[in-house]
Write a protein that holds these residues in place. Structure first.
Motif, PDB file in Angstrom:
ATOM      1  N   PRO A 121      81.758 -88.125  15.178  1.00  0.00           N
ATOM      2  CA  PRO A 121      82.669 -87.168  15.818  1.00  0.00           C
ATOM      3  C   PRO A 121      84.112 -87.457  15.394  1.00  0.00           C
ATOM      4  O   PRO A 121      84.513 -88.606  15.240  1.00  0.00           O
ATOM      5  CB  PRO A 121      82.485 -87.437  17.309  1.00  0.00           C
ATOM      6  N   LEU A 122      84.882 -86.390  15.194  1.00  0.00           N
ATOM      7  CA  LEU A 122      86.245 -86.519  14.693  1.00  0.00           C
ATOM      8  C   LEU A 122      87.253 -86.363  15.822  1.00  0.00           C
ATOM      9  O   LEU A 122      87.184 -85.397  16.588  1.00  0.00           O
ATOM     10  CB  LEU A 122      86.505 -85.447  13.629  1.00  0.00           C
ATOM     11  N   PRO A 123      88.217 -87.279  15.920  1.00  0.00           N
ATOM     12  CA  PRO A 123      89.256 -87.111  16.944  1.00  0.00           C
ATOM     13  C   PRO A 123      90.194 -85.961  16.573  1.00  0.00           C
ATOM     14  O   PRO A 123      90.515 -85.751  15.406  1.00  0.00           O
ATOM     15  CB  PRO A 123      89.994 -88.450  16.931  1.00  0.00           C
ATOM     16  N   PHE A 124      90.626 -85.211  17.576  1.00  0.00           N
ATOM     17  CA  PHE A 124      91.491 -84.060  17.358  1.00  0.00           C
ATOM     18  C   PHE A 124      92.379 -83.890  18.591  1.00  0.00           C
ATOM     19  O   PHE A 124      91.920 -84.014  19.709  1.00  0.00           O
ATOM     20  CB  PHE A 124      90.634 -82.808  17.142  1.00  0.00           C
ATOM     21  N   ALA A 125      93.656 -83.627  18.365  1.00  0.00           N
ATOM     22  CA  ALA A 125      94.593 -83.434  19.471  1.00  0.00           C
ATOM     23  C   ALA A 125      94.580 -81.974  19.904  1.00  0.00           C
ATOM     24  O   ALA A 125      94.679 -81.066  19.081  1.00  0.00           O
ATOM     25  CB  ALA A 125      95.988 -83.841  19.041  1.00  0.00           C
ATOM     26  N   THR A 126      94.442 -81.742  21.188  1.00  0.00           N
ATOM     27  CA  THR A 126      94.488 -80.398  21.751  1.00  0.00           C
ATOM     28  C   THR A 126      95.624 -80.344  22.765  1.00  0.00           C
ATOM     29  O   THR A 126      96.145 -81.388  23.177  1.00  0.00           O
ATOM     30  CB  THR A 126      93.163 -80.044  22.455  1.00  0.00           C
ATOM     31  N   PRO A 127      96.014 -79.164  23.206  1.00  0.00           N
ATOM     32  CA  PRO A 127      97.055 -79.082  24.247  1.00  0.00           C
ATOM     33  C   PRO A 127      96.655 -79.770  25.544  1.00  0.00           C
ATOM     34  O   PRO A 127      97.509 -80.186  26.325  1.00  0.00           O
ATOM     35  CB  PRO A 127      97.235 -77.573  24.469  1.00  0.00           C
ATOM     36  N   LEU A 128      95.370 -79.909  25.791  1.00  0.00           N
ATOM     37  CA  LEU A 128      94.897 -80.570  27.006  1.00  0.00           C
ATOM     38  C   LEU A 128      94.687 -82.068  26.831  1.00  0.00           C
ATOM     39  O   LEU A 128      94.336 -82.754  27.777  1.00  0.00           O
ATOM     40  CB  LEU A 128      93.587 -79.932  27.465  1.00  0.00           C
ATOM     41  N   GLY A 129      94.869 -82.569  25.623  1.00  0.00           N
ATOM     42  CA  GLY A 129      94.682 -83.987  25.347  1.00  0.00           C
ATOM     43  C   GLY A 129      93.726 -84.191  24.195  1.00  0.00           C
ATOM     44  O   GLY A 129      93.264 -83.231  23.571  1.00  0.00           O
ATOM     45  N   PRO A 130      93.414 -85.451  23.905  1.00  0.00           N
ATOM     46  CA  PRO A 130      92.519 -85.721  22.773  1.00  0.00           C
ATOM     47  C   PRO A 130      91.098 -85.222  23.043  1.00  0.00           C
ATOM     48  O   PRO A 130      90.636 -85.219  24.177  1.00  0.00           O
ATOM     49  CB  PRO A 130      92.559 -87.244  22.628  1.00  0.00           C
ATOM     50  N   ALA A 131      90.466 -84.800  21.963  1.00  0.00           N
ATOM     51  CA  ALA A 131      89.089 -84.316  22.052  1.00  0.00           C
ATOM     52  C   ALA A 131      88.318 -84.843  20.852  1.00  0.00           C
ATOM     53  O   ALA A 131      88.901 -85.276  19.857  1.00  0.00           O
ATOM     54  CB  ALA A 131      89.064 -82.796  22.071  1.00  0.00           C
ATOM     55  N   LEU A 132      87.010 -84.832  20.961  1.00  0.00           N
ATOM     56  CA  LEU A 132      86.145 -85.210  19.851  1.00  0.00           C
ATOM     57  C   LEU A 132      85.437 -83.972  19.335  1.00  0.00           C
ATOM     58  O   LEU A 132      84.834 -83.216  20.092  1.00  0.00           O
ATOM     59  CB  LEU A 132      85.114 -86.253  20.285  1.00  0.00           C
ATOM     60  N   LEU A 133      85.528 -83.748  18.047  1.00  0.00           N
ATOM     61  CA  LEU A 133      84.869 -82.618  17.400  1.00  0.00           C
ATOM     62  C   LEU A 133      83.532 -83.057  16.849  1.00  0.00           C
ATOM     63  O   LEU A 133      83.291 -84.231  16.620  1.00  0.00           O
ATOM     64  CB  LEU A 133      85.715 -82.120  16.223  1.00  0.00           C
ATOM     65  N   SER A 134      82.699 -82.100  16.595  1.00  0.00           N
ATOM     66  CA  SER A 134      81.461 -82.426  15.897  1.00  0.00           C
ATOM     67  C   SER A 134      81.812 -82.805  14.463  1.00  0.00           C
ATOM     68  O   SER A 134      82.884 -82.455  13.967  1.00  0.00           O
ATOM     69  CB  SER A 134      80.508 -81.227  15.923  1.00  0.00           C
ATOM     70  N   PRO A 135      80.954 -83.530  13.778  1.00  0.00           N
ATOM     71  CA  PRO A 135      81.249 -83.887  12.380  1.00  0.00           C
ATOM     72  C   PRO A 135      81.520 -82.643  11.538  1.00  0.00           C
ATOM     73  O   PRO A 135      81.018 -81.561  11.827  1.00  0.00           O
ATOM     74  CB  PRO A 135      79.980 -84.602  11.917  1.00  0.00           C
ATOM     75  N   ALA A 136      82.325 -82.817  10.508  1.00  0.00           N
ATOM     76  CA  ALA A 136      82.663 -81.705   9.619  1.00  0.00           C
ATOM     77  C   ALA A 136      81.399 -81.177   8.957  1.00  0.00           C
ATOM     78  O   ALA A 136      80.453 -81.927   8.714  1.00  0.00           O
ATOM     79  CB  ALA A 136      83.663 -82.164   8.567  1.00  0.00           C
ATOM     80  N   PRO A 137      81.370 -79.884   8.652  1.00  0.00           N
ATOM     81  CA  PRO A 137      80.172 -79.324   8.034  1.00  0.00           C
ATOM     82  C   PRO A 137      79.937 -79.879   6.633  1.00  0.00           C
ATOM     83  O   PRO A 137      80.875 -80.146   5.897  1.00  0.00           O
ATOM     84  CB  PRO A 137      80.467 -77.816   7.983  1.00  0.00           C
ATOM     85  N   LEU A 138      78.689 -80.055   6.323  1.00  0.00           N
ATOM     86  CA  LEU A 138      78.297 -80.577   5.015  1.00  0.00           C
ATOM     87  C   LEU A 138      77.837 -79.413   4.152  1.00  0.00           C
ATOM     88  O   LEU A 138      76.869 -78.736   4.473  1.00  0.00           O
ATOM     89  CB  LEU A 138      77.168 -81.597   5.179  1.00  0.00           C
ATOM     90  N   ASP A 139      78.584 -79.160   3.087  1.00  0.00           N
ATOM     91  CA  ASP A 139      78.219 -78.065   2.193  1.00  0.00           C
ATOM     92  C   ASP A 139      77.931 -78.623   0.798  1.00  0.00           C
ATOM     93  O   ASP A 139      78.278 -79.760   0.490  1.00  0.00           O
ATOM     94  CB  ASP A 139      79.311 -76.993   2.163  1.00  0.00           C
ATOM     95  N   PRO A 140      77.272 -77.827  -0.057  1.00  0.00           N
ATOM     96  CA  PRO A 140      76.915 -78.319  -1.395  1.00  0.00           C
ATOM     97  C   PRO A 140      78.125 -78.732  -2.235  1.00  0.00           C
ATOM     98  O   PRO A 140      78.053 -79.699  -2.986  1.00  0.00           O
ATOM     99  CB  PRO A 140      76.186 -77.136  -2.033  1.00  0.00           C
ATOM    100  N   LEU A 141      79.241 -78.018  -2.104  1.00  0.00           N
ATOM    101  CA  LEU A 141      80.416 -78.369  -2.896  1.00  0.00           C
ATOM    102  C   LEU A 141      80.972 -79.729  -2.494  1.00  0.00           C
ATOM    103  O   LEU A 141      81.395 -80.511  -3.347  1.00  0.00           O
ATOM    104  CB  LEU A 141      81.494 -77.287  -2.766  1.00  0.00           C
ATOM    105  N   SER A 142      80.950 -80.037  -1.208  1.00  0.00           N
ATOM    106  CA  SER A 142      81.407 -81.358  -0.761  1.00  0.00           C
ATOM    107  C   SER A 142      80.555 -82.461  -1.374  1.00  0.00           C
ATOM    108  O   SER A 142      81.074 -83.491  -1.803  1.00  0.00           O
ATOM    109  CB  SER A 142      81.350 -81.457   0.768  1.00  0.00           C
ATOM    110  N   LEU A 143      79.254 -82.253  -1.407  1.00  0.00           N
ATOM    111  CA  LEU A 143      78.365 -83.241  -2.028  1.00  0.00           C
ATOM    112  C   LEU A 143      78.656 -83.381  -3.518  1.00  0.00           C
ATOM    113  O   LEU A 143      78.674 -84.496  -4.047  1.00  0.00           O
ATOM    114  CB  LEU A 143      76.907 -82.855  -1.811  1.00  0.00           C
ATOM    115  N   LEU A 144      78.890 -82.255  -4.193  1.00  0.00           N
ATOM    116  CA  LEU A 144      79.217 -82.306  -5.625  1.00  0.00           C
ATOM    117  C   LEU A 144      80.524 -83.060  -5.866  1.00  0.00           C
ATOM    118  O   LEU A 144      80.668 -83.749  -6.871  1.00  0.00           O
ATOM    119  CB  LEU A 144      79.341 -80.893  -6.190  1.00  0.00           C
ATOM    120  N   MET A 145      81.458 -82.928  -4.948  1.00  0.00           N
ATOM    121  CA  MET A 145      82.749 -83.587  -5.113  1.00  0.00           C
ATOM    122  C   MET A 145      82.653 -85.094  -4.926  1.00  0.00           C
ATOM    123  O   MET A 145      83.432 -85.848  -5.505  1.00  0.00           O
ATOM    124  CB  MET A 145      83.774 -83.000  -4.135  1.00  0.00           C
TER     125      MET A 145
END
Length: 161
Positions: A121-145
């Motif tokens: 999970p990724l930390p992210f600042a929101t107006p209400l305070g810190p939050a945890l996001l789901s992991p970033a999406p995994l796409d084929p181009l990211s794997l190629l990179m």
């Protein structure tokens, strides 16, 4: 004559593998619907002010900017390697171990950041305070990179100064 890091015959491969993720990211502009947006996602070509103004900022925008910064550092590093080859055609520069460590560090950070952003999970600042996001999406181009990083690290270890 011993083969060193800058004078190694594999330096052109190291430079190519270092530059490859940067050029692959541009596939996300034209083939984004098929391959995905890559590691930089929507951060490519849009300033943060414009993204906020037009509502283009999503939770992963700042992580895309971080990857964009890493890609810029990797391109700069590749250009430094090419320049060093021209400056020291016959021998190793005295600071070759430092240049080698910088390359290994950039590749390792790139690979680890990819693994962390795609699995935890990724930390992210929101107006209400810190939050945890789901992991970033995994796409084929990211794997190629990220694929060139393993052979690149192998070459770095093979030609350690």
């Amino acid at each position: 004559m011993p083969v060193g890091f800058v004078t190694s015959p594999a330096l052109s491969w190291m430079v190519s593998l270092t530059l490859l993720p940067f050029f692959l990211q541009f596939l996300g502009l034209g083939l984004g619907q098929v391959l995905g947006q890559g590691l930089c996602g929507s951060a490519l070509g849009v300033s943060e002010a414009e993204a906020v103004r037009y509502g283009l900022v999503n939770e992963y925008y700042l992580y895309g900017q971080l990857f964009l910064l890493l890609l810029a550092l990797k391109v700069t590093y590749a250009l430094v390697l090419i320049t060093l080859r021209f400056m020291y055609p016959k021998g190793e520069p005295p600071f070759a171990p430092l240049v080698w460590r910088l390359g290994v560090g950039l590749s390792t950070v790139f690979l680890l950041l990819f693994l962390l952003t795609r699995t935890l999970p990724l930390p992210f600042a929101t107006p209400l305070g810190p939050a945890l996001l789901s992991p970033a999406p995994l796409d084929p181009l990211s794997l190629l990179m990220v694929l060139p990083e393993a052979p690149l690290l192998f070459l770095y270890l093979r030609y350690r100064p």
